[in-house]
Design an enzyme around this catalytic site. Sequence first.
Site, PDB file in Angstrom:
ATOM      1  N   LEU A 173       0.864  -1.192   0.000  1.00  0.00           N
ATOM      2  CA  LEU A 173       0.000   0.000   0.000  1.00  0.00           C
ATOM      3  C   LEU A 173       0.892   1.230   0.000  1.00  0.00           C
ATOM      4  O   LEU A 173       2.022   1.181   0.497  1.00  0.00           O
ATOM      5  CB  LEU A 173      -0.881   0.020   1.255  1.00  0.00           C
ATOM      6  CG  LEU A 173      -1.917  -1.095   1.400  1.00  0.00           C
ATOM      7  CD1 LEU A 173      -2.647  -0.983   2.736  1.00  0.00           C
ATOM      8  CD2 LEU A 173      -2.925  -1.056   0.250  1.00  0.00           C
ATOM      9  N   ASP A 174       0.372   2.333  -0.525  1.00  0.00           N
ATOM     10  CA  ASP A 174       1.106   3.601  -0.493  1.00  0.00           C
ATOM     11  C   ASP A 174       1.285   4.044   0.963  1.00  0.00           C
ATOM     12  O   ASP A 174       0.526   3.645   1.842  1.00  0.00           O
ATOM     13  CB  ASP A 174       0.329   4.694  -1.238  1.00  0.00           C
ATOM     14  CG  ASP A 174       0.148   4.355  -2.701  1.00  0.00           C
ATOM     15  OD1 ASP A 174       0.952   3.572  -3.232  1.00  0.00           O
ATOM     16  OD2 ASP A 174      -0.815   4.876  -3.301  1.00  0.00           O
ATOM     17  N   ILE A 175       2.221   4.954   1.185  1.00  0.00           N
ATOM     18  CA  ILE A 175       2.499   5.406   2.559  1.00  0.00           C
ATOM     19  C   ILE A 175       1.262   6.027   3.229  1.00  0.00           C
ATOM     20  O   ILE A 175       1.036   5.849   4.431  1.00  0.00           O
ATOM     21  CB  ILE A 175       3.716   6.372   2.589  1.00  0.00           C
ATOM     22  CG1 ILE A 175       4.133   6.657   4.035  1.00  0.00           C
ATOM     23  CG2 ILE A 175       3.462   7.654   1.819  1.00  0.00           C
ATOM     24  CD1 ILE A 175       5.511   7.256   4.188  1.00  0.00           C
ATOM     25  N   LYS A 229      -5.832   5.526  -7.085  1.00  0.00           N
ATOM     26  CA  LYS A 229      -5.676   6.980  -7.226  1.00  0.00           C
ATOM     27  C   LYS A 229      -5.693   7.370  -8.702  1.00  0.00           C
ATOM     28  O   LYS A 229      -6.301   8.377  -9.088  1.00  0.00           O
ATOM     29  CB  LYS A 229      -4.374   7.446  -6.577  1.00  0.00           C
ATOM     30  CG  LYS A 229      -4.418   7.333  -5.056  1.00  0.00           C
ATOM     31  CD  LYS A 229      -3.072   7.618  -4.447  1.00  0.00           C
ATOM     32  CE  LYS A 229      -3.108   7.373  -2.946  1.00  0.00           C
ATOM     33  NZ  LYS A 229      -1.787   7.274  -2.361  1.00  0.00           N
TER      34      LYS A 229
END
Length: 229
Positions: free
Chosen positions: A100-102, A186
């Site tokens: 997952l992204d930060i 996103k």
Amino acid sequence: MRLDKYIASVTDLSRKQVRAVIRAQHISVDGSIIGNPAHHISERSEVCLSGEMLRKPGFRYLMLHKPAGVVCATRDSHQTTVIDLLELERPENLQIAGRLDIDTTGLVLLTDDGQWNHRLTSPRYQCTKTYLVTTADTIDPATADRFGRGIVLLPENKRTRPAELQILDSHRAVLKITEGRYHQVKRMFAATGNRVVTLHRRAVGKIELDPSLEPGDSRPLTETETASV
Ligand code: URA
């Protein structure tokens, strides 16, 4: 869970081969030979193939509630990683099954079983990931249709696989995707002119984030969760 499904999930045998070994009386459950592929087993059942226990002991399967600000990496010299949050022996052996992204929160699965990780992350298996999304602008009702047909993401110029969008209200939706492209959610919303403000992964396949886990907490998966992959 059905005996044949469980054996298929912990071995490399095809469904046909699984049925054959069961019918040939090679499988025992809790010490008794079982010849019925539909036989129901519980989480605690001990399943043996020709006397050998099927789940290899030693593999670890964990779920973590990832908080925002933590990186999905095994090592980072500047930021806290998901591995840093686990208080475990030999954390360096663990693999992250789908990053997952930060700034994304929610379910992260970790394991040292490479085959299990492969079944979750290889595009071949098209594992469904479920996200709760909040957006900066109102979600156009036509978005569900566009995502359902697949949407072209730049710069790959390749259409996404059909995704399921359930719009909850003007700025919130649940999105199910079966790929794991870079920043996929996103970029999908960006392609509709909208922007993702928060992103939270609720589930990977049939494994749902345990609501009792606070951000930063983790727990081992149950046998049923592990075998669902
Ligand atoms: N899609 C994204 O854009 N970010 C994530 O972290 C996961 C899926």
